[in-house]
Design a protein around this motif. Structure first.
Motif, PDB file in Angstrom:
ATOM      1  N   THR A   1       5.781  -1.593 -10.799  1.00  0.00           N
ATOM      2  CA  THR A   1       5.009  -1.380 -10.052  1.00  0.00           C
ATOM      3  C   THR A   1       4.317  -1.243 -11.725  1.00  0.00           C
ATOM      4  OG1 THR A   1       5.484  -1.578  -8.380  1.00  0.00           O
ATOM      5  CG2 THR A   1       3.316  -0.936  -8.744  1.00  0.00           C
ATOM      6  N   ILE A   2       4.118  -0.095 -12.689  1.00  0.00           N
ATOM      7  CA  ILE A   2       2.436   0.370 -13.593  1.00  0.00           C
ATOM      8  C   ILE A   2       2.794  -0.682 -14.368  1.00  0.00           C
ATOM      9  CG2 ILE A   2       2.708   2.174 -12.063  1.00  0.00           C
ATOM     10  CD1 ILE A   2       4.042   4.290 -14.729  1.00  0.00           C
ATOM     11  N   VAL A   3       4.152  -0.994 -14.567  1.00  0.00           N
ATOM     12  CA  VAL A   3       4.236  -1.800 -16.085  1.00  0.00           C
ATOM     13  C   VAL A   3       3.641  -2.659 -15.588  1.00  0.00           C
ATOM     14  CG1 VAL A   3       5.639  -2.878 -17.472  1.00  0.00           C
ATOM     15  CG2 VAL A   3       6.402  -0.548 -16.925  1.00  0.00           C
TER      16      VAL A   3
ATOM     17  N   PHE B   1      -3.324  -3.938  -7.485  1.00  0.00           N
ATOM     18  CA  PHE B   1      -3.322  -4.485  -7.972  1.00  0.00           C
ATOM     19  C   PHE B   1      -1.602  -5.381  -7.288  1.00  0.00           C
ATOM     20  CE2 PHE B   1      -2.123  -9.195  -9.737  1.00  0.00           C
ATOM     21  CZ  PHE B   1      -3.273  -9.876  -9.257  1.00  0.00           C
ATOM     22  N   ALA B   2      -0.809  -4.539  -8.457  1.00  0.00           N
ATOM     23  CA  ALA B   2       0.531  -5.219  -8.686  1.00  0.00           C
ATOM     24  C   ALA B   2       1.312  -4.636  -7.734  1.00  0.00           C
ATOM     25  CB  ALA B   2       1.110  -4.210 -10.057  1.00  0.00           C
ATOM     26  N   SER B   3       1.264  -3.315  -7.132  1.00  0.00           N
ATOM     27  CA  SER B   3       1.827  -2.772  -5.658  1.00  0.00           C
ATOM     28  C   SER B   3       1.446  -3.839  -4.327  1.00  0.00           C
ATOM     29  CB  SER B   3       1.043  -1.830  -5.139  1.00  0.00           C
ATOM     30  OG  SER B   3       1.212  -0.790  -6.565  1.00  0.00           O
ATOM     31  N   LEU B   4       0.534  -5.122  -3.976  1.00  0.00           N
ATOM     32  CA  LEU B   4       0.167  -4.979  -3.154  1.00  0.00           C
ATOM     33  C   LEU B   4       1.226  -6.744  -3.283  1.00  0.00           C
ATOM     34  CD1 LEU B   4      -3.596  -5.342  -2.621  1.00  0.00           C
ATOM     35  CD2 LEU B   4      -1.841  -4.501  -1.015  1.00  0.00           C
TER      36      LEU B   4
ATOM     37  N   LEU C   1       0.713  -1.417  -0.714  1.00  0.00           N
ATOM     38  CA  LEU C   1      -0.094   0.265  -0.296  1.00  0.00           C
ATOM     39  C   LEU C   1       1.154   0.894   0.341  1.00  0.00           C
ATOM     40  CD1 LEU C   1      -3.243  -1.064   2.653  1.00  0.00           C
ATOM     41  CD2 LEU C   1      -3.200  -0.548  -0.139  1.00  0.00           C
ATOM     42  N   LEU C   2       1.813   1.377   0.900  1.00  0.00           N
ATOM     43  CA  LEU C   2       3.116   2.370   0.301  1.00  0.00           C
ATOM     44  C   LEU C   2       3.462   2.767  -0.569  1.00  0.00           C
ATOM     45  CD1 LEU C   2       4.798   4.695   1.969  1.00  0.00           C
ATOM     46  CD2 LEU C   2       6.473   2.791   2.316  1.00  0.00           C
ATOM     47  N   LEU C   3       3.626   1.128  -1.782  1.00  0.00           N
ATOM     48  CA  LEU C   3       4.346   1.627  -2.651  1.00  0.00           C
ATOM     49  C   LEU C   3       2.805   2.274  -3.608  1.00  0.00           C
ATOM     50  CD1 LEU C   3       6.382   1.016  -4.979  1.00  0.00           C
ATOM     51  CD2 LEU C   3       4.904  -1.628  -4.650  1.00  0.00           C
ATOM     52  N   PHE C   4       1.580   1.591  -3.503  1.00  0.00           N
ATOM     53  CA  PHE C   4       0.884   2.235  -4.048  1.00  0.00           C
ATOM     54  C   PHE C   4       0.455   3.377  -3.918  1.00  0.00           C
ATOM     55  CE2 PHE C   4      -3.711   3.213  -4.193  1.00  0.00           C
ATOM     56  CZ  PHE C   4      -3.945   2.951  -5.082  1.00  0.00           C
ATOM     57  N   MET C   5       0.672   4.242  -2.754  1.00  0.00           N
ATOM     58  CA  MET C   5       0.720   5.441  -2.561  1.00  0.00           C
ATOM     59  C   MET C   5       1.798   6.208  -3.714  1.00  0.00           C
ATOM     60  SD  MET C   5      -0.313   6.590   1.200  1.00  0.00           S
ATOM     61  CE  MET C   5       1.180   5.882   1.896  1.00  0.00           C
ATOM     62  N   LEU C   6       3.052   5.185  -4.006  1.00  0.00           N
ATOM     63  CA  LEU C   6       3.581   6.468  -5.032  1.00  0.00           C
ATOM     64  C   LEU C   6       3.356   5.797  -6.242  1.00  0.00           C
ATOM     65  CD1 LEU C   6       6.248   8.051  -4.687  1.00  0.00           C
ATOM     66  CD2 LEU C   6       7.209   6.272  -4.682  1.00  0.00           C
TER      67      LEU C   6
ATOM     68  N   ILE D   1      -1.791   2.072   6.265  1.00  0.00           N
ATOM     69  CA  ILE D   1      -2.832   1.181   5.784  1.00  0.00           C
ATOM     70  C   ILE D   1      -4.433   2.309   5.101  1.00  0.00           C
ATOM     71  CG2 ILE D   1      -4.768  -0.800   5.856  1.00  0.00           C
ATOM     72  CD1 ILE D   1      -2.560  -2.101   7.398  1.00  0.00           C
ATOM     73  N   PHE D   2      -4.501   3.169   6.355  1.00  0.00           N
ATOM     74  CA  PHE D   2      -5.569   3.694   6.040  1.00  0.00           C
ATOM     75  C   PHE D   2      -5.476   5.039   5.421  1.00  0.00           C
ATOM     76  CE2 PHE D   2      -6.972   1.640  10.357  1.00  0.00           C
ATOM     77  CZ  PHE D   2      -8.407   1.393   9.919  1.00  0.00           C
ATOM     78  N   ILE D   3      -4.049   5.370   5.451  1.00  0.00           N
ATOM     79  CA  ILE D   3      -4.564   6.371   4.254  1.00  0.00           C
ATOM     80  C   ILE D   3      -4.024   5.867   2.873  1.00  0.00           C
ATOM     81  CG2 ILE D   3      -2.777   8.073   3.879  1.00  0.00           C
ATOM     82  CD1 ILE D   3      -4.034   8.944   5.811  1.00  0.00           C
ATOM     83  N   ALA D   4      -3.203   4.910   3.077  1.00  0.00           N
ATOM     84  CA  ALA D   4      -3.819   4.033   1.353  1.00  0.00           C
ATOM     85  C   ALA D   4      -5.221   3.822   0.749  1.00  0.00           C
ATOM     86  CB  ALA D   4      -2.268   3.215   1.171  1.00  0.00           C
ATOM     87  N   MET D   5      -6.065   3.058   1.405  1.00  0.00           N
ATOM     88  CA  MET D   5      -6.500   2.818   0.506  1.00  0.00           C
ATOM     89  C   MET D   5      -7.844   3.936   0.949  1.00  0.00           C
ATOM     90  SD  MET D   5      -6.691  -0.479   0.448  1.00  0.00           S
ATOM     91  CE  MET D   5      -8.796  -0.431   0.017  1.00  0.00           C
ATOM     92  N   GLY D   6      -7.602   4.452   1.484  1.00  0.00           N
ATOM     93  CA  GLY D   6      -8.684   6.526   1.687  1.00  0.00           C
ATOM     94  C   GLY D   6      -8.206   6.883   0.802  1.00  0.00           C
ATOM     95  N   ILE D   7      -6.687   6.791  -0.172  1.00  0.00           N
ATOM     96  CA  ILE D   7      -6.393   7.288  -1.278  1.00  0.00           C
ATOM     97  C   ILE D   7      -6.615   6.733  -2.622  1.00  0.00           C
ATOM     98  CG2 ILE D   7      -4.044   7.419  -2.973  1.00  0.00           C
ATOM     99  CD1 ILE D   7      -2.899   8.248  -0.068  1.00  0.00           C
TER     100      ILE D   7
END
Length: 318
Positions: free
Chosen positions: A228-230, A242-245, A16-21, A145-151
């Protein structure tokens, strides 16, 4: 069983940290078609700005103000820099953002130096949320976790359920039509780039106390963001999540189990070569999974590109 649960939670936090980025970069690419090489540098700026603000006004003020400052800087970069090279194609854009990344790193070292900053989590979150078989799970990780899911939920709602989301998406595919309808397309692109960089800054604010705030933090995560985005598919928000997780859990589990390649090969019926001293397979045979953990995302990216070049959630261009 407890180790599996701990790894699932740690991998969830990492992913989720990776997803935030990644979310900001996904937003910029899906709306503007710009692959921003300086995205991780804005992530670093978020951590440094939050650190500087927190020394005077506290962590929570830094959490609110730093992403806004980073987003404003990103909007100005788009307005007075990227917009001028955008008309020349993707290669000038990549060169511009690559040079910008180097410039930001040098500025950070010039202003704050090369040492790690004493940027720490707030005292209000400095406690154990719960424990599993003696393994403490910090409250700050729950906060992440809460911040990332909120985003994720906020972006998903804006892009799929609101009028502004439809305008933003239409501006990429049909900019002249959107402009003829009375919308300021350059202003939309500037806003999108600013919001995307603000999301990167927010990721830096959150990650700074957990991973450390130092000049190399952009380089530490810069390459894995593009991987990740690739894997997820360029421009896909669901793909980025999905890729971040997937990468978070892959790296976490790989680091936790000291399994030898020899054990894996023998499980599938392969026996070691007779002359291990002269065999090219000797080094491979003695490798362990934690040793190759850092390169597993890159191997996964290669496999995805071979099987599905547009990414797991990407759509093939026609």
């Amino acid at each position: 069983m407890s180790l599996i649960i701990v790894n699932l939670l740690d991998g969830l936090v990492t992913g989720l940290l990776l997803f935030m980025l990644c979310s900001g970069l996904t937003l910029i690419f899906s709306m503007m078609g710009v692959l921003n090489f300086a995205h991780a540098s804005f992530y670093m700026l978020g951590a440094y700005f939050a650190y500087q603000i927190s020394t005077y006004l506290g962590f929570w003020v830094g959490l609110l103000v730093a992403p806004f400052v980073v987003g404003l800087a990103g909007a100005l970069v788009e307005r007075y820099g990227l917009r001028r090279v955008h008309k020349y194609g993707h290669v000038p854009e990549l060169i511009f953002t690559f040079g910008l990344a180097l410039l930001i790193e040098e500025l950070v070292q010039f202003i704050w130096g090369k040492s790690q900053m004493a940027y720490e989590q707030p005292p209000a979150l400095d406690f154990t949320a719960f424990a599993i078989a003696g393994n403490a799970f910090p409250a700050y990780k729950m906060f992440m976790i809460f911040i990332a899911m909120g985003i994720f939920l906020l972006l998903l709602y804006i892009l799929t359920r609101t009028r502004i989301g439809m305008i933003i998406q239409a501006a990429l595919s049909y900019p002249h039509t959107v402009q003829n309808l009375g919308h300021n397309v350059p202003l939309i692109f500037m806003g999108v780039f600013g919001v995307g960089t603000a999301l990167a800054g927010l990721a830096g604010v959150i990650a700074g106390p957990a991973l450390g705030t130092f000049p190399g933090m952009a380089f530490q995560l810069g390459s894995i963001v593009f991987v990740t985005i690739v894997i997820g598919g360029l421009g896909s928000l669901w793909g980025a999540l999905f890729a971040s997780l997937l990468i978070g859990w892959l790296q976490t589990f790989a680091a936790s189990y000291n399994i030898r390649f020899a054990d894996i090969f023998e499980f599938f019926g392969f026996t070691p070569p007779v002359d291990m001293a002269n065999s090219a397979l000797r080094d491979l045979w003695t490798l362990t999974v934690p040793q190759i953990g850092p390169i597993l995302p890159y191997l996964l990216m290669v496999a995805v590109l071979v099987i599905r070049p547009q990414g797991l959630f990407g759509r093939r261009e026609t």
